[in-house]
Design an enzyme around this catalytic site. Structure first.
Site, PDB file in Angstrom:
ATOM      1  N   LYS A 137       0.784  -1.240   0.158  1.00  0.00           N
ATOM      2  CA  LYS A 137      -0.137  -0.010  -0.235  1.00  0.00           C
ATOM      3  C   LYS A 137       1.061   1.274  -0.039  1.00  0.00           C
ATOM      4  CE  LYS A 137      -3.919  -2.215   2.629  1.00  0.00           C
ATOM      5  NZ  LYS A 137      -4.767  -1.915   3.801  1.00  0.00           N
ATOM      6  N   TYR A 187     -12.638  -2.845  -3.032  1.00  0.00           N
ATOM      7  CA  TYR A 187     -13.012  -2.552  -1.543  1.00  0.00           C
ATOM      8  C   TYR A 187     -14.508  -2.677  -1.786  1.00  0.00           C
ATOM      9  CZ  TYR A 187      -8.433  -1.630   0.516  1.00  0.00           C
ATOM     10  OH  TYR A 187      -7.168  -1.646   0.959  1.00  0.00           O
ATOM     11  N   ASN A 223      -1.461  -0.147   7.539  1.00  0.00           N
ATOM     12  CA  ASN A 223      -1.064  -1.695   7.676  1.00  0.00           C
ATOM     13  C   ASN A 223      -0.364  -2.117   6.704  1.00  0.00           C
ATOM     14  OD1 ASN A 223      -3.050  -1.894   5.809  1.00  0.00           O
ATOM     15  ND2 ASN A 223      -4.386  -3.010   7.332  1.00  0.00           N
ATOM     16  N   HIS A 241      -2.020  -5.464   1.561  1.00  0.00           N
ATOM     17  CA  HIS A 241      -3.291  -6.282   1.406  1.00  0.00           C
ATOM     18  C   HIS A 241      -2.773  -7.504   0.869  1.00  0.00           C
ATOM     19  CE1 HIS A 241      -7.258  -7.312   0.487  1.00  0.00           C
ATOM     20  NE2 HIS A 241      -6.751  -7.742  -1.075  1.00  0.00           N
ATOM     21  N   GLU A 259      -9.681 -10.769  -7.266  1.00  0.00           N
ATOM     22  CA  GLU A 259      -8.832  -9.845  -7.073  1.00  0.00           C
ATOM     23  C   GLU A 259      -7.664  -9.962  -8.058  1.00  0.00           C
ATOM     24  OE1 GLU A 259      -9.296  -8.865  -2.338  1.00  0.00           O
ATOM     25  OE2 GLU A 259      -7.572  -9.777  -2.950  1.00  0.00           O
TER      26      GLU A 259
HETATM   27  P1  CMP Z   1      -6.935  -4.695   3.572  1.00  0.00           P
HETATM   28  O1  CMP Z   1      -6.205  -6.269   3.753  1.00  0.00           O
HETATM   29  O2  CMP Z   1      -6.458  -3.596   2.672  1.00  0.00           O
HETATM   30  O3  CMP Z   1      -8.575  -4.975   3.379  1.00  0.00           O
HETATM   31  C1  CMP Z   1      -9.523  -4.262   3.966  1.00  0.00           C
HETATM   32  C2  CMP Z   1      -8.987  -3.217   4.807  1.00  0.00           C
HETATM   33  O4  CMP Z   1     -10.029  -2.690   5.567  1.00  0.00           O
HETATM   34  C3  CMP Z   1      -7.920  -3.552   5.813  1.00  0.00           C
HETATM   35  O5  CMP Z   1      -6.912  -3.894   5.090  1.00  0.00           O
HETATM   36  C4  CMP Z   1      -8.021  -2.575   6.842  1.00  0.00           C
HETATM   37  O6  CMP Z   1      -7.128  -1.603   6.416  1.00  0.00           O
HETATM   38  C5  CMP Z   1      -9.488  -2.288   6.729  1.00  0.00           C
HETATM   39  N1  CMP Z   1     -10.177  -2.354   7.729  1.00  0.00           N
HETATM   40  C6  CMP Z   1     -10.668  -3.491   8.092  1.00  0.00           C
HETATM   41  N2  CMP Z   1     -11.339  -3.673   9.293  1.00  0.00           N
HETATM   42  C7  CMP Z   1     -11.395  -2.144   9.737  1.00  0.00           C
HETATM   43  C8  CMP Z   1     -11.883  -1.619  10.919  1.00  0.00           C
HETATM   44  N3  CMP Z   1     -12.722  -2.255  11.675  1.00  0.00           N
HETATM   45  N4  CMP Z   1     -11.734  -0.335  10.997  1.00  0.00           N
HETATM   46  C9  CMP Z   1     -10.895   0.398   9.886  1.00  0.00           C
HETATM   47  N5  CMP Z   1     -10.310  -0.281   9.121  1.00  0.00           N
HETATM   48  C10 CMP Z   1     -10.534  -1.691   8.856  1.00  0.00           C
END
Ligand code: CMP
Length: 162
Positions: free
Chosen positions: A22, A62, A125, A128, A139
């Protein structure tokens, strides 16, 4: 090629998964560190590109989170600065990669995982990774054209897999 479009050299437990480094991973100069962990584990990169994510692609990626309170932040964040997208291939790749990535919230991610070692809090984070075979398939098709994916048999694989 078999019915799923996978090369014949891929055995029954071989999977492909989508990984996106990311914007925070790219901006922090962690692309090599993150992808290097997958390579050192024995997994293969079979497609790779750096790109700026369009709003349309972000929304489709998403879509499952549409309507959730964090959806808008997710979409605008992933399209805010370039990412590195890749397809990782190997035995049980989907689960293995998810385990290496660690818990969604960096503050909860175990030490030894990518997020537990390199990320700290919030939406930052770093990465993904597809969470299941169906998601991985969808995906991969969303992010890569078939001609962007290579068939990559390697001599070293027998020392890793067999
Ligand atoms: P990612 O793996 O990119 O896929 C979905 C994303 O949603 C995840 O990383 C997090 O960054 C985000 N995400 C999932 N749950 C939450 C939450 N409860 N609050 C904020 N962000 C979330």
């Amino acid at each position: 090629m078999d019915q799923e479009g996978c090369p014949d050299h891929m055995s029954g437990n071989t999977e492909r998964t989508l990984v996106i480094v990311k914007p925070d991973g790219v901006q922090r100069g962690l692309v090599g560190e993150i992808l290097g962990r997958f390579e050192r584990r024995g997994l293969k990169i079979v497609a790779l590109k750096m790109m700026t994510v369009s709003r349309d692609l972000a929304e489709r990626h998403y879509a499952v989170h549409q309507g959730k309170f964090f959806y808008e932040d997710l979409v605008s964040y992933i399209s805010s600065s370039p990412v590195v997208a890749c397809i990782i291939e190997g035995p049980h790749a989907i689960g293995v990669v998810r385990a290496m990535v660690g818990a969604t919230r960096p503050q909860e991610a175990a030490a030894g995982t990518i997020r537990g070692d390199l990320a700290l809090a919030g939406l930052r984070n770093l990465i993904h990774a597809s969470d299941a075979p169906e998601t991985a398939q969808t995906e991969i098709e969303l992010w890569f054209r078939p001609d962007e994916i290579v068939d990559l048999p390697r001599e070293i694989d027998r020392w890793v897999y067999e």
